[in-house]
Design a protein around this motif. Structure first.
Motif, short mmCIF file in Angstrom:
data_model
loop_
_atom_site.label_atom_id
_atom_site.label_comp_id
_atom_site.label_asym_id
_atom_site.label_seq_id
_atom_site.Cartn_x
_atom_site.Cartn_y
_atom_site.Cartn_z
N GLY A 1 0.83 -1.21 0.00
CA GLY A 1 0.00 0.00 0.00
C GLY A 1 0.86 1.26 0.00
N GLY A 2 0.34 2.28 -0.67
CA GLY A 2 1.05 3.55 -0.76
C GLY A 2 1.34 4.18 0.59
N SER A 3 0.49 3.88 1.59
CA SER A 3 0.71 4.50 2.90
C SER A 3 1.81 3.79 3.69
N GLY B 1 0.33 4.15 -5.03
CA GLY B 1 0.89 5.43 -5.44
C GLY B 1 1.31 6.34 -4.30
N GLY B 2 0.61 6.22 -3.16
CA GLY B 2 0.95 7.02 -1.99
C GLY B 2 1.20 8.48 -2.33
N SER B 3 2.23 9.03 -1.75
CA SER B 3 2.48 10.46 -1.95
C SER B 3 3.18 10.75 -3.28
N TYR B 4 3.23 9.76 -4.16
CA TYR B 4 3.67 9.99 -5.56
C TYR B 4 2.41 10.11 -6.44
N GLY B 5 1.93 8.98 -6.94
CA GLY B 5 0.79 9.00 -7.87
C GLY B 5 -0.43 9.71 -7.33
N HIS B 6 -0.77 9.45 -6.06
CA HIS B 6 -1.98 10.08 -5.51
C HIS B 6 -1.82 11.59 -5.39
N TRP C 1 -0.09 13.67 -7.22
CA TRP C 1 -0.27 14.35 -8.51
C TRP C 1 -1.66 14.17 -9.08
N SER C 2 -2.27 13.01 -8.82
CA SER C 2 -3.64 12.80 -9.31
C SER C 2 -4.58 13.84 -8.69
N VAL C 3 -4.37 14.13 -7.41
CA VAL C 3 -5.21 15.12 -6.74
C VAL C 3 -4.92 16.50 -7.32
N TYR D 1 2.28 -1.75 -10.70
CA TYR D 1 1.82 -0.66 -9.83
C TYR D 1 0.60 0.05 -10.40
N GLY D 2 -0.13 0.74 -9.53
CA GLY D 2 -1.24 1.58 -9.97
C GLY D 2 -0.68 2.71 -10.83
N ASP D 3 -1.48 3.18 -11.79
CA ASP D 3 -0.92 4.13 -12.77
C ASP D 3 -2.05 4.88 -13.47
N TYR E 1 -7.50 7.17 -17.38
CA TYR E 1 -8.09 6.94 -16.06
C TYR E 1 -7.00 6.47 -15.10
N ILE E 2 -7.31 6.58 -13.81
CA ILE E 2 -6.37 6.08 -12.80
C ILE E 2 -6.76 4.65 -12.47
N LEU E 3 -5.84 3.75 -12.69
CA LEU E 3 -6.05 2.35 -12.33
C LEU E 3 -5.34 2.13 -11.00
N SER E 4 -6.10 1.78 -9.97
CA SER E 4 -5.47 1.59 -8.66
C SER E 4 -4.78 0.24 -8.58
N GLY E 5 -3.81 0.16 -7.69
CA GLY E 5 -3.14 -1.11 -7.43
C GLY E 5 -4.13 -2.14 -6.90
N ASP E 6 -5.14 -1.66 -6.17
CA ASP E 6 -6.15 -2.59 -5.61
C ASP E 6 -6.93 -3.27 -6.73
N MET F 1 -6.53 12.61 0.34
CA MET F 1 -5.40 12.60 -0.58
C MET F 1 -5.51 11.42 -1.56
N ASP F 2 -6.54 10.61 -1.32
CA ASP F 2 -6.63 9.36 -2.03
C ASP F 2 -7.71 9.40 -3.11
N VAL F 3 -7.30 9.36 -4.37
CA VAL F 3 -8.29 9.45 -5.45
C VAL F 3 -8.95 8.11 -5.78
N THR F 4 -8.38 7.03 -5.28
CA THR F 4 -8.95 5.73 -5.66
C THR F 4 -9.79 5.09 -4.56
N GLY F 5 -10.05 5.82 -3.47
CA GLY F 5 -11.04 5.34 -2.52
C GLY F 5 -10.53 4.71 -1.24
N ARG G 1 -12.19 1.07 -0.89
CA ARG G 1 -11.91 0.40 -2.16
C ARG G 1 -11.15 -0.92 -1.96
N LYS G 2 -10.24 -0.87 -1.00
CA LYS G 2 -9.47 -2.10 -0.70
C LYS G 2 -10.41 -3.22 -0.25
N VAL G 3 -11.35 -2.86 0.64
CA VAL G 3 -12.28 -3.87 1.15
C VAL G 3 -13.15 -4.40 0.01
#
Ligand code: IPE
Length: 248
Positions: free
Chosen positions: A7-9, A45-50, A52-54, A130-132, A142-147, A197-201, A205-207
């Motif tokens: 996980g990004g976190s 993506g954590g503080s990288y992908g997320h 910039w997505s935000v 990775y998510g991208d 679109y943003i595809l999450s790692g989840d 900070m999380d665009v993918t939920g 979303r993980k659950v």
């Protein structure tokens, strides 16, 4: 096969832009080295992908996003990915880097390519994806999450165990008391989540993805990625310190 999402976190400090948690990454990698089974890694993506997505207002919905945003999100994910790949090589693991464009077209997987992942993992290398931000078609991305990638891959790879390494001990039945849910059998726990900070939920979303995976008859395990020895214990000793989604 063990399928694991970092996980990004866990791998970044989500409260600060573009800050990897190198020690946490190294610790996870060193522990993964103790597992002698084929592995496939997905990371977030954590503080990288997320981050910039935000900034560029990009989401999981297919749209015509700012092309500059798409480039920057993609570049940032390569940067984070490289830190993980380097840590793996440094610690004696052999990653095989697979950007999701390698096995995705639009929002679908390329079956032949996913099957190849199985073979790569069995060869002694470790596929890492990775998510991208992804091309969808008609100038949309679109943003595809790692989840989501976890669900896509689990369907074909049928891993023995599907692990989500989080920045928490697992799922809590109540956020205040932080009472851990140790086992879930098919039911979908109520989850409220407000991570902006999380665009993918975030956790919700993980659950959702974990429940989908568990419903296909696979074991899913949520574990604290800051305690990576728990990952090894789950795989080797089948002791699950975290939340285990049990097969019905
Ligand atoms: C996010 O992937 C990818 C981008 C925002 C580009 P995830 O949604 O899986 O990331 P984390 O694990 O929640 O940070």
């Amino acid at each position: 096969m063990i399928l694991i999402k970092l996980g990004g976190s866990v791998i970044t400090n989500k409260r600060r832009a573009l800050s990897p948690r190198r020690k946490a990454i190294d610790d996870i990698v060193k522990n993964l080295k103790k597992i002698d089974e084929p592995l496939t890694i997905v990371h977030g993506g954590g503080s990288y992908g997320h981050y910039w997505s935000v900034r560029y207002d990009m989401h999981t919905k297919e749209r015509r996003y700012d092309p500059r945003g798409v480039s920057i999100v993609k570049n940032s994910m390569i940067e984070l990915n490289k830190i993980i790949l380097d840590s793996m090589v440094k610690n004696g693991l052999f990653p095989y880097c697979l950007p999701p464009t390698d096995f995705m077209t639009g929002n679908r997987t390329i079956a032949k390519k996913v099957k190849e992942i199985q073979k790569i993992a069995k060869s002694g290398m470790i596929p890492v994806t990775y998510g991208d931000a992804l091309w969808y078609g008609q100038n949309k991305t679109y943003i595809l999450s790692g989840d989501k990638i976890m669900t896509h891959l689990a369907k074909t790879l049928r891993p023995k165990l599907t692990i989500f390494a989080l920045d928490e001990d697992g799922l809590y039945s109540d956020l205040k008391s932080r009472r851990l849910i140790e086992e879930l059998k098919g039911e979908r726990p109520p989850i409220s989540d407000g991570n902006r900070m999380d665009v993918t939920g975030g956790m919700a979303r993980k659950v959702e993805e974990a429940t989908k995976i568990a419903k296909t008859g696979l074991r899913v395990f949520f574990v604290n990625g800051n305690k990576p020895e728990r990952i090894v214990k789950a795989v080797k000793k089948k002791t699950f310190q975290g939340t285990l989604f049990k097969v019905n």
